[in-house]
Scaffold this active site. Structure first.
Site, PDB file in Angstrom:
ATOM      1  N   ASP A 132      24.581  62.974  93.271  1.00 18.87           N
ATOM      2  CA  ASP A 132      24.752  61.598  92.779  1.00 18.87           C
ATOM      3  C   ASP A 132      24.143  61.318  91.399  1.00 18.87           C
ATOM      4  O   ASP A 132      23.885  60.180  91.042  1.00 18.87           O
ATOM      5  CB  ASP A 132      24.273  60.574  93.809  1.00 18.87           C
ATOM      6  CG  ASP A 132      22.788  60.235  93.790  1.00 18.87           C
ATOM      7  OD1 ASP A 132      22.049  60.799  92.967  1.00 18.87           O
ATOM      8  OD2 ASP A 132      22.369  59.410  94.598  1.00 18.87           O
ATOM      9  N   CYS A 187      36.144  48.754 109.524  1.00 23.05           N
ATOM     10  CA  CYS A 187      35.354  47.528 109.415  1.00 23.05           C
ATOM     11  C   CYS A 187      35.932  46.402 110.267  1.00 23.05           C
ATOM     12  O   CYS A 187      35.185  45.555 110.774  1.00 23.05           O
ATOM     13  CB  CYS A 187      35.278  47.065 107.964  1.00 23.05           C
ATOM     14  SG  CYS A 187      34.187  48.054 106.923  1.00 23.05           S
ATOM     15  N   CYS A 193      27.562  42.772 106.678  1.00 21.24           N
ATOM     16  CA  CYS A 193      26.880  43.211 105.451  1.00 21.24           C
ATOM     17  C   CYS A 193      26.852  42.086 104.420  1.00 21.24           C
ATOM     18  O   CYS A 193      25.793  41.750 103.876  1.00 21.24           O
ATOM     19  CB  CYS A 193      27.547  44.460 104.891  1.00 21.24           C
ATOM     20  SG  CYS A 193      29.333  44.318 104.652  1.00 21.24           S
ATOM     21  N   CYS A 197      23.493  39.684 103.128  1.00 18.07           N
ATOM     22  CA  CYS A 197      22.923  39.923 101.795  1.00 18.07           C
ATOM     23  C   CYS A 197      22.285  38.637 101.275  1.00 18.07           C
ATOM     24  O   CYS A 197      22.978  37.620 101.115  1.00 18.07           O
ATOM     25  CB  CYS A 197      24.008  40.396 100.828  1.00 18.07           C
ATOM     26  SG  CYS A 197      23.370  40.709  99.163  1.00 18.07           S
ATOM     27  N   CYS A 247      25.012  47.113 109.723  1.00 17.37           N
ATOM     28  CA  CYS A 247      26.331  47.672 110.034  1.00 17.37           C
ATOM     29  C   CYS A 247      26.357  48.171 111.479  1.00 17.37           C
ATOM     30  O   CYS A 247      25.506  48.986 111.882  1.00 17.37           O
ATOM     31  CB  CYS A 247      26.653  48.813 109.085  1.00 17.37           C
ATOM     32  SG  CYS A 247      28.236  49.633 109.444  1.00 17.37           S
TER      33      CYS A 247
END
Length: 370
Positions: A132, A187, A193, A197, A247
């Protein structure tokens, strides 16, 4: 050895070396994915991560990283582990994102990629690995390799691993395998999610606005934290796990980590270690840890924000230390934290700070009080 046999050999070795899931994806990046990414950049949702703009041409063409790239091996490595107990002593307040509970995953995964690269060479395959940090759209490749799907949080989610896993890739010059079916979206109607937030960083388009993301703000953002998000940061000291933690697939997956293992001092760092030391001392003490990324003054800034939100009495000495810190960004954070404690005499004192931004923040806090 033919291409498919080489691919199977590399898959088996990756699992043997500690990967929790592996899959292959063709290296060609769809034009639609490039356009979507470019649009995200144009909207400024990458905040101050300007390097993402510079890397776009290379992300769009993996052949610029490995000439002749045809197929990519994607590794998923879980960092879903139970929280360790805090070590004794110290001022251990605030929360750290799970991936940082273990020594820097880049350092742990690079030897895995190096070993895979050597094996690829024995098979007559050219390869190059990234953890990454390279110009690669890992989540796109992860979805195309059937490891999971791009969830509503923008994160790659797996029915087996949940959302708590890290991606690494091995670019190879194996020929493309041809069109494949992407992992189906699991989903459904769930949007826990986004609803969870605290800053609304997760939009309805499955894209994250880094300017509002707690992970970006506590790790990559330089300078004072945005005024409007300081309270929402709550007790997050480094990173944020909220969207991954709520999740349902993460809950179902449970504790899976094998290669990565948490360390108590990283999961529950002593905040006092961010004060009264130089950047060089800080770098030496936290070597091999993701906590190096924000640097000493960033971690001290974050610690003061946490203390301002929690108002835990054991943090009082650090507020006073922060008000005298050599870094003006830390003194500015101390002004805000002291105001949350209603320590207005200390805030008043910072009106005479030599740094204009510290004085301005102290003035603002005092005027808002009035």
């Amino acid at each position: 050895m033919n291409a498919d046999a080489a691919a199977e050999t590399l898959c088996a070795l990756a699992l043997e070396l500690g990967a929790d899931a592996v899959g292959w994806a063709d290296a060609e990046v769809p034009a639609a994915a490039v356009d979507e990414y470019a649009g995200w950049l144009v909207e400024g949702r990458h905040a101050r991560m300007d390097y993402l703009e510079r890397q776009l041409p290379r992300r769009a063409d993996l052949g610029t990283s490995l000439p002749g790239a045809g197929r990519v091996l994607v590794l998923g490595i879980s960092h879903a582990y139970d929280p360790p107990a805090p070590p004794p002593g110290g001022i251990r307040l605030g929360r750290v994102a799970r991936y940082a509970w273990t020594p820097d995953y880049h350092d742990q995964l690079q030897p895995v990629l190096d070993r895979l690269g050597r094996e690829a060479a024995t098979l007559g395959v050219r390869a190059k690995g990234y953890v990454d940090h390279g110009p690669v759209m890992e989540r796109l490749l992860g979805a195309r390799s059937f490891l999971g799907w791009r969830s509503k949080s923008g994160m790659l989610v797996s029915t087996e691993l949940g959302a708590f896993f890290t991606l690494a890739v091995l670019l190879t010059d194996l020929p493309p395998a041809g069109p494949s079916t992407a992992h189906p979206d699991r989903c459904g109607r769930c949007f826990r999610c986004g609803q969870s937030c605290p800053t609304g960083a997760i939009g309805p388009d499955r894209k994250i606005d880094a300017r509002r993301c707690l992970s970006y703000l506590t790790i990559e953002h330089r300078g004072p934290l945005p005024w409007e998000h300081r309270a929402a940061l709550g007790e997050w000291l480094f990173g944020c796990d909220i969207c991954c933690g709520v999740c349902p697939w993460s809950v179902k997956a449970g504790t899976l980590a094998r290669l990565f293992q948490p360390r108590r001092e990283l999961a529950h760092p002593d905040l006092s270690r961010f004060f009264g030391v130089s950047e060089r001392q800080f770098t030496r003490e936290w070597a091999g840890s993701a906590l190096l990324r924000p640097r000493r003054k960033g971690m001290a800034r974050n610690a003061l924000n946490v203390l301002g939100n929690l108002r835990d009495p054991q943090g009082w000495p650090l507020l006073l230390a922060g008000a005298e810190d050599p870094a003006w960004e830390v003194r500015e954070a101390a002004a805000w934290a002291l105001a949350q404690w209603n320590e207005w005499a200390e805030v008043e004192r910072l009106r005479s700070d030599p740094e204009p931004q510290v004085r301005a923040s102290a003035e603002r806090l005092l005027s808002e009080r009035a």
